[in-house]
Design a protein around this motif. Structure first.
Motif, PDB file in Angstrom:
ATOM      1  N   TYR A  10       0.849  -1.191   0.000  1.00 57.53           N
ATOM      2  CA  TYR A  10       0.000   0.000   0.000  1.00 57.53           C
ATOM      3  C   TYR A  10       0.883   1.238   0.000  1.00 57.53           C
ATOM      4  O   TYR A  10       1.794   1.355   0.812  1.00 57.53           O
ATOM      5  N   THR A  11       0.596   2.154  -0.918  1.00 59.99           N
ATOM      6  CA  THR A  11       1.371   3.379  -1.063  1.00 59.99           C
ATOM      7  C   THR A  11       0.451   4.578  -0.913  1.00 59.99           C
ATOM      8  O   THR A  11      -0.635   4.601  -1.504  1.00 59.99           O
ATOM      9  N   LYS A  12       0.875   5.559  -0.153  1.00 61.48           N
ATOM     10  CA  LYS A  12       0.072   6.766   0.021  1.00 61.48           C
ATOM     11  C   LYS A  12      -0.044   7.515  -1.300  1.00 61.48           C
ATOM     12  O   LYS A  12       0.935   7.658  -2.041  1.00 61.48           O
ATOM     13  N   ALA A  13      -1.231   8.011  -1.580  1.00 61.03           N
ATOM     14  CA  ALA A  13      -1.491   8.738  -2.825  1.00 61.03           C
ATOM     15  C   ALA A  13      -0.568   9.941  -2.978  1.00 61.03           C
ATOM     16  O   ALA A  13      -0.158  10.281  -4.083  1.00 61.03           O
ATOM     17  N   ALA A  14      -0.212  10.582  -1.870  1.00 61.56           N
ATOM     18  CA  ALA A  14       0.662  11.761  -1.933  1.00 61.56           C
ATOM     19  C   ALA A  14       2.014  11.404  -2.543  1.00 61.56           C
ATOM     20  O   ALA A  14       2.590  12.189  -3.301  1.00 61.56           O
ATOM     21  N   LEU A  15       2.527  10.220  -2.245  1.00 67.23           N
ATOM     22  CA  LEU A  15       3.794   9.788  -2.846  1.00 67.23           C
ATOM     23  C   LEU A  15       3.642   9.566  -4.342  1.00 67.23           C
ATOM     24  O   LEU A  15       4.509   9.922  -5.134  1.00 67.23           O
ATOM     25  N   LEU A  16       2.527   8.959  -4.727  1.00 65.05           N
ATOM     26  CA  LEU A  16       2.305   8.692  -6.148  1.00 65.05           C
ATOM     27  C   LEU A  16       2.091   9.979  -6.932  1.00 65.05           C
ATOM     28  O   LEU A  16       2.528  10.097  -8.071  1.00 65.05           O
ATOM     29  N   ASN A  17       1.427  10.948  -6.320  1.00 63.46           N
ATOM     30  CA  ASN A  17       1.132  12.217  -6.989  1.00 63.46           C
ATOM     31  C   ASN A  17       2.346  13.135  -7.080  1.00 63.46           C
ATOM     32  O   ASN A  17       2.333  14.108  -7.811  1.00 63.46           O
ATOM     33  N   SER A  18       3.403  12.836  -6.337  1.00 61.88           N
ATOM     34  CA  SER A  18       4.564  13.719  -6.312  1.00 61.88           C
ATOM     35  C   SER A  18       5.577  13.400  -7.415  1.00 61.88           C
ATOM     36  O   SER A  18       6.673  13.918  -7.418  1.00 61.88           O
ATOM     37  N   LYS A  19       5.182  12.547  -8.353  1.00 59.75           N
ATOM     38  CA  LYS A  19       6.009  12.209  -9.520  1.00 59.75           C
ATOM     39  C   LYS A  19       7.336  11.550  -9.133  1.00 59.75           C
ATOM     40  O   LYS A  19       8.336  11.713  -9.812  1.00 59.75           O
ATOM     41  N   LEU A  20       7.352  10.824  -8.037  1.00 61.70           N
ATOM     42  CA  LEU A  20       8.547  10.097  -7.644  1.00 61.70           C
ATOM     43  C   LEU A  20       8.693   8.849  -8.512  1.00 61.70           C
ATOM     44  O   LEU A  20       7.723   8.308  -9.018  1.00 61.70           O
ATOM     45  N   ASP A  21       9.896   8.388  -8.676  1.00 63.17           N
ATOM     46  CA  ASP A  21      10.197   7.175  -9.427  1.00 63.17           C
ATOM     47  C   ASP A  21      10.321   6.027  -8.428  1.00 63.17           C
ATOM     48  O   ASP A  21      11.424   5.651  -8.041  1.00 63.17           O
ATOM     49  N   LEU A  22       9.181   5.501  -7.973  1.00 60.66           N
ATOM     50  CA  LEU A  22       9.168   4.512  -6.896  1.00 60.66           C
ATOM     51  C   LEU A  22       9.255   3.089  -7.423  1.00 60.66           C
ATOM     52  O   LEU A  22       8.626   2.749  -8.431  1.00 60.66           O
ATOM     53  N   SER A  23      10.016   2.266  -6.723  1.00 65.41           N
ATOM     54  CA  SER A  23      10.062   0.851  -7.057  1.00 65.41           C
ATOM     55  C   SER A  23      10.208   0.028  -5.780  1.00 65.41           C
ATOM     56  O   SER A  23      10.690   0.510  -4.753  1.00 65.41           O
ATOM     57  N   PHE A  24       9.747  -1.212  -5.869  1.00 68.42           N
ATOM     58  CA  PHE A  24       9.846  -2.192  -4.787  1.00 68.42           C
ATOM     59  C   PHE A  24      10.855  -3.238  -5.247  1.00 68.42           C
ATOM     60  O   PHE A  24      10.699  -3.840  -6.307  1.00 68.42           O
ATOM     61  N   VAL A  25      11.915  -3.430  -4.463  1.00 72.31           N
ATOM     62  CA  VAL A  25      12.959  -4.384  -4.821  1.00 72.31           C
ATOM     63  C   VAL A  25      13.064  -5.423  -3.711  1.00 72.31           C
ATOM     64  O   VAL A  25      13.143  -5.072  -2.533  1.00 72.31           O
ATOM     65  N   LEU A  26      13.044  -6.700  -4.113  1.00 68.48           N
ATOM     66  CA  LEU A  26      13.109  -7.805  -3.164  1.00 68.48           C
ATOM     67  C   LEU A  26      14.415  -8.563  -3.385  1.00 68.48           C
ATOM     68  O   LEU A  26      14.794  -8.843  -4.530  1.00 68.48           O
ATOM     69  N   TYR A  27      15.102  -8.880  -2.267  1.00 70.52           N
ATOM     70  CA  TYR A  27      16.393  -9.565  -2.310  1.00 70.52           C
ATOM     71  C   TYR A  27      16.323 -10.860  -1.505  1.00 70.52           C
ATOM     72  O   TYR A  27      15.649 -10.916  -0.473  1.00 70.52           O
ATOM     73  N   ASP A  28      17.055 -11.874  -1.941  1.00 72.37           N
ATOM     74  CA  ASP A  28      17.154 -13.084  -1.130  1.00 72.37           C
ATOM     75  C   ASP A  28      18.211 -12.871  -0.042  1.00 72.37           C
ATOM     76  O   ASP A  28      18.822 -11.803   0.036  1.00 72.37           O
ATOM     77  N   VAL A  29      18.449 -13.891   0.784  1.00 72.79           N
ATOM     78  CA  VAL A  29      19.376 -13.731   1.911  1.00 72.79           C
ATOM     79  C   VAL A  29      20.829 -13.547   1.467  1.00 72.79           C
ATOM     80  O   VAL A  29      21.661 -13.112   2.259  1.00 72.79           O
ATOM     81  N   ARG A  32      20.884 -11.173  -3.566  1.00 76.93           N
ATOM     82  CA  ARG A  32      20.549 -11.181  -4.992  1.00 76.93           C
ATOM     83  C   ARG A  32      19.147 -10.618  -5.203  1.00 76.93           C
ATOM     84  O   ARG A  32      18.214 -10.980  -4.484  1.00 76.93           O
ATOM     85  N   GLU A  33      19.003  -9.749  -6.178  1.00 80.88           N
ATOM     86  CA  GLU A  33      17.698  -9.175  -6.500  1.00 80.88           C
ATOM     87  C   GLU A  33      16.828 -10.255  -7.152  1.00 80.88           C
ATOM     88  O   GLU A  33      17.228 -10.867  -8.133  1.00 80.88           O
ATOM     89  N   VAL A  34      15.636 -10.479  -6.570  1.00 74.32           N
ATOM     90  CA  VAL A  34      14.735 -11.504  -7.103  1.00 74.32           C
ATOM     91  C   VAL A  34      13.431 -10.914  -7.647  1.00 74.32           C
ATOM     92  O   VAL A  34      12.716 -11.589  -8.379  1.00 74.32           O
ATOM     93  N   ARG A  35      13.116  -9.679  -7.301  1.00 73.18           N
ATOM     94  CA  ARG A  35      11.940  -8.978  -7.837  1.00 73.18           C
ATOM     95  C   ARG A  35      12.266  -7.493  -7.893  1.00 73.18           C
ATOM     96  O   ARG A  35      12.941  -6.953  -7.033  1.00 73.18           O
ATOM     97  N   ASN A  36      11.727  -6.840  -8.924  1.00 73.69           N
ATOM     98  CA  ASN A  36      11.837  -5.385  -9.045  1.00 73.69           C
ATOM     99  C   ASN A  36      10.563  -4.902  -9.706  1.00 73.69           C
ATOM    100  O   ASN A  36      10.327  -5.200 -10.879  1.00 73.69           O
ATOM    101  N   LEU A  37       9.725  -4.212  -8.955  1.00 75.13           N
ATOM    102  CA  LEU A  37       8.416  -3.771  -9.433  1.00 75.13           C
ATOM    103  C   LEU A  37       8.298  -2.254  -9.373  1.00 75.13           C
ATOM    104  O   LEU A  37       8.657  -1.655  -8.362  1.00 75.13           O
ATOM    105  N   GLU A  38       7.776  -1.659 -10.436  1.00 73.36           N
ATOM    106  CA  GLU A  38       7.456  -0.234 -10.390  1.00 73.36           C
ATOM    107  C   GLU A  38       6.212  -0.040  -9.541  1.00 73.36           C
ATOM    108  O   GLU A  38       5.272  -0.824  -9.632  1.00 73.36           O
ATOM    109  N   ILE A  39       6.214   1.001  -8.738  1.00 68.92           N
ATOM    110  CA  ILE A  39       5.044   1.331  -7.922  1.00 68.92           C
ATOM    111  C   ILE A  39       4.332   2.479  -8.620  1.00 68.92           C
ATOM    112  O   ILE A  39       4.828   3.600  -8.647  1.00 68.92           O
TER     113      ILE A  39
END
Length: 75
Positions: A10-29, A32-39
């Motif tokens: 869940y992302t606050k609308a204010a962050l999305l409206n501020s034209k930020l380049d947001l991404s969610f990155v998931l790493y294993d132990v 190593r990067e295993v997921r990279n999603l644009e928010i």
């Protein structure tokens, strides 16, 4: 709570409206990067897919800046 199949980021609308380049990155132990999603929406689904059981680390990133970091346990 451990993640089984899917989690919702869940992302606050204010962050999305501020034209930020947001991404969610998931790493294993091993770090190593295993997921990279644009928010782009207030709710971003994170699918487990073929990820093994265990501990993973995530970061919410704006460009090169880490806005939030944490852990996810896959069950």
């Amino acid at each position: 709570n451990p993640m089984v199949d899917i989690a919702i980021l869940y992302t606050k609308a204010a962050l999305l409206n501020s034209k930020l380049d947001l991404s969610f990155v998931l790493y294993d132990v091993l770090g190593r990067e295993v997921r990279n999603l644009e928010i782009e929406h207030p709710q971003t689904p994170i699918n487990r897919g073929n990820l093994e059981r265990g501990l993973y680390f995530y970061q919410v990133i704006n460009g090169n800046a880490v806005l939030k970091a944490g852990k996810i346990l896959m069950e």
